[in-house]
Design a protein around this motif. Structure first.
Motif, PDB file in Angstrom:
ATOM      1  N   UNK A 191       0.836  -1.195   0.000  1.00  0.00           N
ATOM      2  CA  UNK A 191       0.000   0.000   0.000  1.00  0.00           C
ATOM      3  C   UNK A 191       0.871   1.246   0.000  1.00  0.00           C
ATOM      4  N   UNK A 192       0.344   2.332  -0.556  1.00  0.00           N
ATOM      5  CA  UNK A 192       1.076   3.589  -0.539  1.00  0.00           C
ATOM      6  C   UNK A 192       0.074   4.719  -0.686  1.00  0.00           C
ATOM      7  N   UNK A 193       0.536   5.932  -0.359  1.00  0.00           N
ATOM      8  CA  UNK A 193      -0.291   7.106  -0.577  1.00  0.00           C
ATOM      9  C   UNK A 193      -0.033   7.617  -1.987  1.00  0.00           C
ATOM     10  N   UNK A 194      -1.086   7.968  -2.674  1.00  0.00           N
ATOM     11  CA  UNK A 194      -0.916   8.459  -4.035  1.00  0.00           C
ATOM     12  C   UNK A 194      -0.239   9.822  -4.024  1.00  0.00           C
ATOM     13  N   UNK A 195       0.671  10.066  -4.959  1.00  0.00           N
ATOM     14  CA  UNK A 195       1.279  11.397  -5.080  1.00  0.00           C
ATOM     15  C   UNK A 195       0.223  12.458  -5.379  1.00  0.00           C
ATOM     16  N   UNK A 224       1.167  -0.223  -8.710  1.00  0.00           N
ATOM     17  CA  UNK A 224       1.912   0.284  -7.557  1.00  0.00           C
ATOM     18  C   UNK A 224       3.408   0.334  -7.843  1.00  0.00           C
ATOM     19  N   UNK A 225       3.905  -0.722  -8.461  1.00  0.00           N
ATOM     20  CA  UNK A 225       5.352  -0.900  -8.559  1.00  0.00           C
ATOM     21  C   UNK A 225       5.993  -0.315  -9.810  1.00  0.00           C
ATOM     22  N   UNK A 226       5.244  -0.198 -10.908  1.00  0.00           N
ATOM     23  CA  UNK A 226       5.897   0.112 -12.176  1.00  0.00           C
ATOM     24  C   UNK A 226       5.355   1.337 -12.920  1.00  0.00           C
ATOM     25  N   UNK A 227       4.221   1.857 -12.511  1.00  0.00           N
ATOM     26  CA  UNK A 227       3.655   2.989 -13.246  1.00  0.00           C
ATOM     27  C   UNK A 227       4.055   4.293 -12.561  1.00  0.00           C
ATOM     28  N   UNK A 228       4.629   5.238 -13.284  1.00  0.00           N
ATOM     29  CA  UNK A 228       5.102   6.484 -12.667  1.00  0.00           C
ATOM     30  C   UNK A 228       3.956   7.394 -12.232  1.00  0.00           C
ATOM     31  N   UNK A 229       4.303   8.331 -11.338  1.00  0.00           N
ATOM     32  CA  UNK A 229       3.323   9.300 -10.839  1.00  0.00           C
ATOM     33  C   UNK A 229       2.708  10.081 -11.992  1.00  0.00           C
ATOM     34  N   UNK A 254      -8.801  -2.589  -6.310  1.00  0.00           N
ATOM     35  CA  UNK A 254      -7.642  -1.933  -6.905  1.00  0.00           C
ATOM     36  C   UNK A 254      -7.240  -0.681  -6.138  1.00  0.00           C
ATOM     37  N   UNK A 255      -8.218   0.158  -5.818  1.00  0.00           N
ATOM     38  CA  UNK A 255      -7.902   1.428  -5.173  1.00  0.00           C
ATOM     39  C   UNK A 255      -7.386   1.235  -3.754  1.00  0.00           C
ATOM     40  N   UNK A 256      -7.816   0.175  -3.088  1.00  0.00           N
ATOM     41  CA  UNK A 256      -7.287  -0.097  -1.750  1.00  0.00           C
ATOM     42  C   UNK A 256      -5.789  -0.375  -1.817  1.00  0.00           C
ATOM     43  N   UNK A 257      -5.381  -1.160  -2.811  1.00  0.00           N
ATOM     44  CA  UNK A 257      -3.960  -1.467  -2.960  1.00  0.00           C
ATOM     45  C   UNK A 257      -3.149  -0.223  -3.291  1.00  0.00           C
ATOM     46  N   UNK A 258      -3.767   0.719  -3.997  1.00  0.00           N
ATOM     47  CA  UNK A 258      -3.045   1.912  -4.430  1.00  0.00           C
ATOM     48  C   UNK A 258      -3.003   3.005  -3.371  1.00  0.00           C
ATOM     49  N   UNK A 259      -4.055   3.089  -2.555  1.00  0.00           N
ATOM     50  CA  UNK A 259      -4.176   4.213  -1.628  1.00  0.00           C
ATOM     51  C   UNK A 259      -4.060   3.825  -0.168  1.00  0.00           C
ATOM     52  N   UNK A 260      -4.387   2.580   0.172  1.00  0.00           N
ATOM     53  CA  UNK A 260      -4.379   2.163   1.569  1.00  0.00           C
ATOM     54  C   UNK A 260      -5.680   2.452   2.281  1.00  0.00           C
TER      55      UNK A 260
END
Length: 534
Positions: free
Chosen positions: A1-5, A346-351, A144-150
């Motif tokens: 999980x991570x916070x979106x830029x 999460x791992x490969x797509x840039x901000x 999907x959004x849970x994995x991306x945003x937490x």
């Protein structure tokens, strides 16, 4: 999980804001029920076609097809192969039929044909189908959004549901269609962008993806054996044909769009435009799934993390690390396929690009859900409330009823999405539930159109038999082991096929038996209204 830029969050907020502005813009036109449900019949065929395409291209396709392909092969594409056959029948028979009736609801004519029970039964089946569709889409996007945003899946579903309800209530069917035109473009661009990012991050590029896919048989369409107990090519093809026939012929989401067209010719064009767009794009999502499979084969460390995440979600919160590791070791790609796309993002797509792709996923969800809300509100208002409670309400009251019913449908969809949290495969859940609910009404509809001599009581008996067969095929898996002989041995995708054919064939057989016993009474019994419609 991570916070979106911040850049990604800005892109998402701008997208959601644009959708709300579209709803507000068209709200100025919605002064009566006809505008809210038919857009006064002024939408061009090309826009309707892209709108139908966007409805087909839901987040179940955007997320579920790559996940299913990752865990198997291209069998999901077989569903799309059946679409042209169903579209031909729809353009030749269904569109002229509905345009001639002039009824906004797809189910009003069933009362003229068989009585009020048939109309109500079809409406209930449709509403249950929409509930399953909206719930599975809410769940798939939240996953999907849970994995991306937490953020929690419940919070994501609630926030997304509120936004969709607002713009659907404000804008009506015209806002839904024109929004879907934009969403269809965003979704298609997002799919190509994802494939491009996979390829540039893959050592060896396309040639390596192809080599791994060929070696592990990721490009096949399933077994061609005549076996209806497994998801073979023929099972998926039959399932796809009957589901697409139901979509084009009985689903209010699509039938309602036929009435927004300026002519039958434009409505027919919209169906074929949908087919031309959807078939190749659905193949694109299968290619994405195979490409993701190859990518994770050369990055086993990422795969290991996903397996542990999936295992942890299947075990109690107090599970030990060794228990999680043991379960993770036994998971197959099919068990965690739905988590692959979020992990890659999460791992490969840039901000910045993450926000754009999330917007594409949101658009995939919003187009189908908003369409389902509007269609559900329409059939509830026309086929239930005005039919059984207050048939004489004025335009202002009807518009208020449509708005209220849209909100209720949206809230029900949100609740269904929350209830689905934790299921294994969003695409499998949707396929199973849609097959169960759609089989009955499609069989009844075909019986009414093809068997012109079938009467009310014969159709009722046939429907009851069909419902019992569908329930047995669905629930017999729960029988104790000592009664395993009585379980349904066919694959779950065969439920709509068997259910539809059961209703149709039982109705035809009963009609033939009655005609044989009383040949004098075989004269067409339809009243003038039925003759006009059929």
């Amino acid at each position: 999980m991570r916070s979106l830029p911040t850049l990604d969050l800005t892109v998402i907020v701008l997208y959601l804001g644009a959708m709300l502005l579209v709803g507000w813009y068209f709200s100025r036109k919605n002064k009566n029920a006809e505008q809210f449900t038919k857009a006064s019949g002024k939408i061009p065929g090309w826009a309707i076609g892209i709108s139908i395409y966007a409805t087909f291209l839901s987040s179940n396709t955007f997320l579920g097809v790559p996940g299913k392909t990752f865990g198997g092969n291209w069998s999901a594409f077989v569903f799309s192969i059946s679409m042209p056959f169903a579209a031909w029948i729809a353009s030749k028979y269904f569109v002229p039929f509905y345009r001639n009736t002039g009824e906004i609801s797809a189910y009003t004519h069933l009362e003229h044909r068989f009585g009020a029970w048939a109309r109500t039964y079809a409406v209930v089946c449709f509403l249950l189908t929409q509930l399953a569709r909206m719930g599975s889409i809410f769940f798939g996007v939240a996953l999907t959004l849970q994995a991306l945003t937490g953020y929690s899946m419940k919070m994501i579903i609630l926030c997304m549901g509120i936004c969709i309800i607002i713009y659907t209530v404000l804008g009506g069917i015209e806002a839904v269609i024109w929004t879907e035109v934009g969403q269809g473009i965003v979704k298609t661009f997002g799919a190509f962008l994802i494939l491009y990012l996979i390829i540039i991050n893959m050592p060896g590029g396309v040639s390596k993806i192809t080599a791994i896919g060929l070696h592990d048989q990721k490009f096949g369409l399933g077994s061609f054996a005549i076996n209806f107990q497994e998801p073979t090519f023929w099972v998926v093809l039959l399932y796809g044909f009957f589901i697409n026939l139901n979509n084009f012929g009985m689903d209010q989401n699509y039938v309602q769009r036929y009435h927004t067209a300026s002519s039958s010719k434009q409505a027919v064009k919209s169906i074929w435009l949908c087919v031309v767009l959807y078939v190749p794009v659905s193949l694109l999502f299968c290619i994405i799934g195979s490409a993701l499979y190859a990518f994770y084969q050369v990055h086993p460390e990422l795969t290991e993390a996903i397996r542990h995440q999936a295992a942890a979600e299947h075990l109690p919160a107090n599970a030990t690390a060794s228990q999680i590791a043991n379960l993770a070791a036994n998971l197959s790609p099919a068990d965690y396929g739905d988590k692959i796309m979020p992990n890659f993002m999460i791992t490969k797509i840039p901000a910045g690009l993450v926000g754009l792709i999330i917007s594409a996923i949101l658009s995939a969800a919003m187009s189908t859900i908003s369409s389902g809300m509007n269609a559900s509100a329409t059939v509830f208002s026309v086929d239930i409330y005005k039919r059984y409670f207050k048939p004489g309400i004025n335009e202002k009251q009807t518009l208020w009823l449509l708005h209220t019913a849209t909100v209720v449908a949206g809230v029900a969809g949100v609740a269904a999405g929350i209830a689905m949290i934790g299921v294994k495969s969003v695409l499998d859940v949707w396929w199973q539930l849609s097959g169960i609910f759609a089989g009955g009404m499609l069989g009844l509809f075909l019986l009414g159109m093809i068997s012109r001599q079938t009467r009310n009581h014969e159709a009722l008996v046939a429907t009851i038999v069909g419902i019992l067969v569908i329930l047995w095929m669905t629930l017999s898996v729960l029988l104790p082991e000592q009664y395993a002989t009585f379980r349904n041995q066919l694959h779950q995708n065969m439920i709509i096929v068997v259910g539809t054919l059961t209703i149709f064939l039982v109705g035809v057989i009963l009609t033939k038996l009655r005609q044989k016993q009383n040949p004098i009474a075989t004269v067409n019994h339809q009243n003038p209204v039925e003759k006009h419609i059929y």
